[in-house]
Motif scaffolding. Structure first.
Motif, mmCIF file in Angstrom:
data_model
loop_
_atom_site.group_PDB
_atom_site.id
_atom_site.type_symbol
_atom_site.label_atom_id
_atom_site.label_comp_id
_atom_site.label_asym_id
_atom_site.label_seq_id
_atom_site.Cartn_x
_atom_site.Cartn_y
_atom_site.Cartn_z
ATOM 1 N N GLN A 37 0.832 -1.209 0.000
ATOM 2 C CA GLN A 37 0.000 0.000 0.000
ATOM 3 C C GLN A 37 0.869 1.262 0.000
ATOM 4 O O GLN A 37 0.487 2.280 -0.573
ATOM 5 N N LEU A 38 2.036 1.177 0.646
ATOM 6 C CA LEU A 38 2.954 2.318 0.670
ATOM 7 C C LEU A 38 3.555 2.573 -0.705
ATOM 8 O O LEU A 38 3.837 3.714 -1.069
ATOM 9 N N GLY A 39 3.739 1.501 -1.482
ATOM 10 C CA GLY A 39 4.316 1.645 -2.817
ATOM 11 C C GLY A 39 5.717 1.089 -2.940
ATOM 12 O O GLY A 39 6.453 1.435 -3.873
ATOM 13 N N VAL A 40 6.109 0.195 -2.012
ATOM 14 C CA VAL A 40 7.427 -0.444 -2.080
ATOM 15 C C VAL A 40 7.483 -1.346 -3.314
ATOM 16 O O VAL A 40 6.532 -2.068 -3.618
ATOM 17 N N HIS A 41 8.621 -1.322 -4.006
ATOM 18 C CA HIS A 41 8.735 -2.068 -5.268
ATOM 19 C C HIS A 41 9.101 -3.536 -5.066
ATOM 20 O O HIS A 41 8.602 -4.412 -5.777
ATOM 21 N N TYR A 42 10.007 -3.818 -4.124
ATOM 22 C CA TYR A 42 10.425 -5.199 -3.849
ATOM 23 C C TYR A 42 10.298 -5.464 -2.350
ATOM 24 O O TYR A 42 10.721 -4.635 -1.529
ATOM 25 N N LYS A 268 1.506 8.144 4.798
ATOM 26 C CA LYS A 268 1.343 6.843 5.445
ATOM 27 C C LYS A 268 2.565 6.434 6.263
ATOM 28 O O LYS A 268 2.534 5.437 6.987
ATOM 29 N N LEU A 269 3.667 7.187 6.136
ATOM 30 C CA LEU A 269 4.919 6.766 6.768
ATOM 31 C C LEU A 269 4.787 6.625 8.279
ATOM 32 O O LEU A 269 5.277 5.664 8.874
ATOM 33 N N THR A 270 4.151 7.585 8.928
ATOM 34 C CA THR A 270 4.023 7.535 10.390
ATOM 35 C C THR A 270 3.202 6.338 10.829
ATOM 36 O O THR A 270 3.585 5.599 11.742
ATOM 37 N N SER A 271 2.067 6.118 10.182
ATOM 38 C CA SER A 271 1.195 5.010 10.596
ATOM 39 C C SER A 271 1.846 3.663 10.318
ATOM 40 O O SER A 271 1.730 2.732 11.126
ATOM 41 N N ILE A 272 2.562 3.533 9.196
ATOM 42 C CA ILE A 272 3.222 2.262 8.887
ATOM 43 C C ILE A 272 4.364 1.995 9.854
ATOM 44 O O ILE A 272 4.574 0.867 10.307
ATOM 45 N N PHE A 290 11.343 12.076 11.614
ATOM 46 C CA PHE A 290 10.202 12.163 10.706
ATOM 47 C C PHE A 290 8.903 11.644 11.318
ATOM 48 O O PHE A 290 7.868 12.275 11.179
ATOM 49 N N VAL A 291 8.904 10.495 11.971
ATOM 50 C CA VAL A 291 7.648 9.854 12.384
ATOM 51 C C VAL A 291 7.501 9.688 13.890
ATOM 52 O O VAL A 291 6.445 9.275 14.369
ATOM 53 N N GLY A 292 8.532 9.986 14.662
ATOM 54 C CA GLY A 292 8.468 9.811 16.103
ATOM 55 C C GLY A 292 7.554 10.818 16.768
ATOM 56 O O GLY A 292 7.268 11.896 16.234
ATOM 57 N N LYS A 293 7.102 10.477 17.962
ATOM 58 C CA LYS A 293 6.211 11.364 18.716
ATOM 59 C C LYS A 293 6.874 12.706 18.993
ATOM 60 O O LYS A 293 6.212 13.744 19.077
ATOM 61 N N SER A 294 8.192 12.702 19.157
ATOM 62 C CA SER A 294 8.924 13.928 19.476
ATOM 63 C C SER A 294 9.540 14.605 18.258
ATOM 64 O O SER A 294 10.220 15.622 18.402
ATOM 65 N N ALA A 321 2.731 16.268 6.264
ATOM 66 C CA ALA A 321 3.096 15.626 4.997
ATOM 67 C C ALA A 321 3.531 14.186 5.209
ATOM 68 O O ALA A 321 3.521 13.378 4.274
ATOM 69 N N LEU A 322 3.918 13.857 6.443
ATOM 70 C CA LEU A 322 4.378 12.514 6.783
ATOM 71 C C LEU A 322 3.356 11.749 7.613
ATOM 72 O O LEU A 322 3.623 10.648 8.082
ATOM 73 N N GLY A 323 2.198 12.358 7.820
ATOM 74 C CA GLY A 323 1.197 11.738 8.675
ATOM 75 C C GLY A 323 1.476 11.951 10.140
ATOM 76 O O GLY A 323 0.866 11.312 11.003
ATOM 77 N N ASN A 324 2.402 12.847 10.464
ATOM 78 C CA ASN A 324 2.733 13.146 11.858
ATOM 79 C C ASN A 324 2.034 14.440 12.262
ATOM 80 O O ASN A 324 1.284 15.025 11.483
ATOM 81 N N ALA A 325 2.288 14.905 13.479
ATOM 82 C CA ALA A 325 1.632 16.118 13.968
ATOM 83 C C ALA A 325 2.573 16.918 14.852
ATOM 84 O O ALA A 325 3.435 16.360 15.534
ATOM 85 N N ARG A 326 2.379 18.208 14.817
ATOM 86 C CA ARG A 326 3.151 19.108 15.681
ATOM 87 C C ARG A 326 2.642 18.981 17.115
ATOM 88 O O ARG A 326 1.455 18.868 17.364
ATOM 89 N N ARG A 327 3.572 19.000 18.058
ATOM 90 C CA ARG A 327 3.207 18.960 19.479
ATOM 91 C C ARG A 327 3.961 20.067 20.215
ATOM 92 O O ARG A 327 5.116 20.350 19.899
ATOM 93 N N VAL A 328 3.301 20.642 21.189
ATOM 94 C CA VAL A 328 3.947 21.628 22.047
ATOM 95 C C VAL A 328 3.935 21.085 23.466
ATOM 96 O O VAL A 328 2.890 20.679 23.988
ATOM 97 N N LEU A 329 5.109 21.043 24.081
ATOM 98 C CA LEU A 329 5.257 20.500 25.424
ATOM 99 C C LEU A 329 5.227 21.627 26.439
ATOM 100 O O LEU A 329 5.631 22.758 26.162
#
Length: 541
Positions: A37-42, A268-272, A290-294, A321-329
């Motif tokens: 679903q992500l589009g990996v070729h091999y 889809k990168l973050t969810s995958i 890119f995809v971590g919570k922080s 753009a990566l399926g992630n979200a901005r967080r403010v601590l």
């Protein structure tokens, strides 16, 4: 037009060689569908000749309807001294039913002599025969040039002869492997550039992370002319892991304008990444790029102020753009900008000039000085904000709790908690047993509240952590308790700090319950009248 880079995922084979990573056949099939679903070729599924699990995988994966990915089997060149058609492992690659095979062969003369104990000429023949045999049996062949960079640096002529043997036999791609993970990006670039000038087929790159530069090495190889990149989701792999495709993809596509996957699939990168962590039963690193919570978490007040004006001041790409979200601590480093962001996130009216906001900020700093850490307990922080701005109502208040621990002879300890609450103008006294004092308190609290708030039956404690804040005070040290709760759909974290571990646990526990009731206030049918006289003086703390 952007140049295409082909993705070769080896999570299911190389990734499972990582310590603590084990995937069942069902696990592998689920990951295959996500990667497709992500589009990996091999997608390299495993080594058919090595174990029954991989043979079952290759049998069952034929029933999976894939849109883009080519399932690939992994193996080695033929053994020394026998013909390719006599080699059992090569035959199993054919029997696996795949359309492509990746076979590795030695390209470092040292490895040829010392590891497999054969002659340099025989090794070249092994590579040629194996690639040709698989090619003649209808398979696309990717040749993994094992230890290529070490071989190139020690005996460039022989390393080149090895990959040219694979090319001559019909390999569609020569994947150059930094097997020991010790090569640096500038070396990768120069060597790959030289190889690309000498071969006519596609060049690939396969990097290990022993020098913590696997992603950088992979990117450098693509810049030098390679057009296939091998790696694993989340960087799983033997020793220090493989190149992390979750980082390689956005670096190539968003920074260097290569075409790896569709723009829509970047989200889809973050969810995958999270999905594979869950399937592999691994803890997702909070700081994973890119995809971590922080990855897009901001803590310093000046940083947050700038991000609120222009996110690019402290963000190199857009998190969404990566399926992630901005967080403010929120912490002792916070400024009013942090509170403004959180207020907006929670739909609260927050006036920057309001003295209450300054008072709240001071309260936060005092609490953090005591040992609280709201960045890890946002549910407790939201409760604190609501209370500070008089947007809060108590769903219950505590009169007292008592805990009894008993041990009879050689039998295990028994624990009982008694809790007296005021709920809906009624005084409620309940007792319950549990597996330890915190569990007993949890049971007693629920028992007292469920008759008023049946929805509480849906929530449960999913994690419990205790940290000693000052080890020098030994048993008199303050402790921080973090409780994670869930209702099966959402998770939230709360905190308590005290020199008494039971009290710290209680503070985190009641915050968890109060938060859940607050979030589901509209579902609670009962009214919440003011406490009458017989409940006065009761306090949660």
């Amino acid at each position: 037009m952007r140049e295409q880079v082909f993705l070769f995922d080896t999570t299911l084979r190389d990734g499972t060689q990582g310590e603590g990573v084990s995937l069942s056949v069902d696990d592998k099939l689920k990951i295959v569908e996500k990667l497709d679903q992500l589009g990996v070729h091999y997608i390299e599924g495993g080594w058919p000749g090595s174990n029954p699990k991989d043979m079952e995988f290759f049998k069952r994966v034929q029933e999976v309807n894939l849109e883009k990915a080519t399932i690939t089997a992994f193996g080695s060149t033929r053994r020394s001294g026998i013909k390719a058609d006599e080699d059992e492992n090569l035959q199993k690659l054919i029997d696996s039913g795949v359309k492509a095979a990746a076979i590795f062969g030695k390209t470092w003369d040292f490895q040829v002599k010392e590891a497999i104990g054969t002659t340099l000429d025989e090794n070249l023949q092994m590579i040629y025969d194996s690639v040709l045999f698989l090619k003649q049996n209808g398979l696309e062949v990717i040749f993994d040039a094992e230890h290529f960079f070490d071989g190139y640096k020690n005996n460039r002529q022989y390393a080149m002869e090895a990959i040219l043997s694979a090319e001559k036999a019909g390999a569609s791609c020569i994947a150059l492997c930094d097997t020991n993970g010790g090569t640096l990006p500038h070396e990768i670039y120069e060597i790959v550039k030289d190889v690309c000038s000498k071969v006519t087929v596609q060049v690939g790159i396969h990097c290990h992370n022993d020098g913590e530069v696997a992603v950088a090495n992979s990117v450098a190889a693509i810049q030098a002319g390679a057009r296939q990149v091998q790696g694993t989701v989340n960087g799983y792999g033997e020793r220090c892991g493989n190149a992390n495709l979750i980082s390689v993809i956005p670096n190539l596509q968003m920074k260097l304008n290569f075409d790896c996957i569709s723009e829509g699939n970047l989200t889809k990168l973050t969810s995958i990444s999270k999905y594979v962590h869950e399937i592999a039963n691994q803890s997702a690193p909070s700081n994973q790029p890119f995809v971590g919570k922080s990855a897009f978490a901001h803590k310093g007040g000046m940083h947050v102020s700038a991000v609120l004006k222009h996110p690019e001041t402290y963000e190199h790409v857009k998190p969404e753009a990566l399926g992630n979200a901005r967080r403010v601590l929120v912490s002792e480093l916070s400024g009013q900008s942090n509170l403004l962001f959180k207020a907006k996130e929670w739909n609260y009216r927050f006036d920057k000039k309001d003295p209450s906001s300054k008072k709240l900020l001071e309260t936060i700093k005092e609490k953090e000085h005591e040992g609280y850490q709201y960045e890890a307990a946002e549910a407790s922080f939201e409760l604190l904000v609501k209370k500070s701005f008089d947007q809060w109502k108590d769903y219950f208040t505590l009169d007292y709790y008592k805990i009894f621990i008993e041990k009879n002879g050689e039998q295990a300890f028994s624990t009982e908690a008694v809790v007296k609450l005021c709920v809906q103008n009624e005084v409620v006294l309940t007792a319950a047993e549990g597996n330890g004092p915190v569990n007993a308190l949890d049971h007693a609290l629920r028992k007292g509240l469920e008759q008023f708030y049946p929805i509480i039956k849906n929530m449960y404690l999913s994690d419990y952590k205790v940290r000693v804040l000052d080890e020098t005070d030994a048993t008199a040290s303050k402790v921080r308790v973090l409780i994670e709760s869930s209702d099966g759909n959402e998770k939230w974290s709360t905190i308590g700090v005290s020199g008494n571990i039971i009290k710290a646990s209680w503070l985190a526990l009641i915050d968890s319950v109060q938060y859940y009731l607050m979030k589901h206030d509209s579902e609670i049918e009962l009214n919440h009248p003011k406490q009458d006289e017989h409940c006065l003086g009761v306090s949660n703390h």
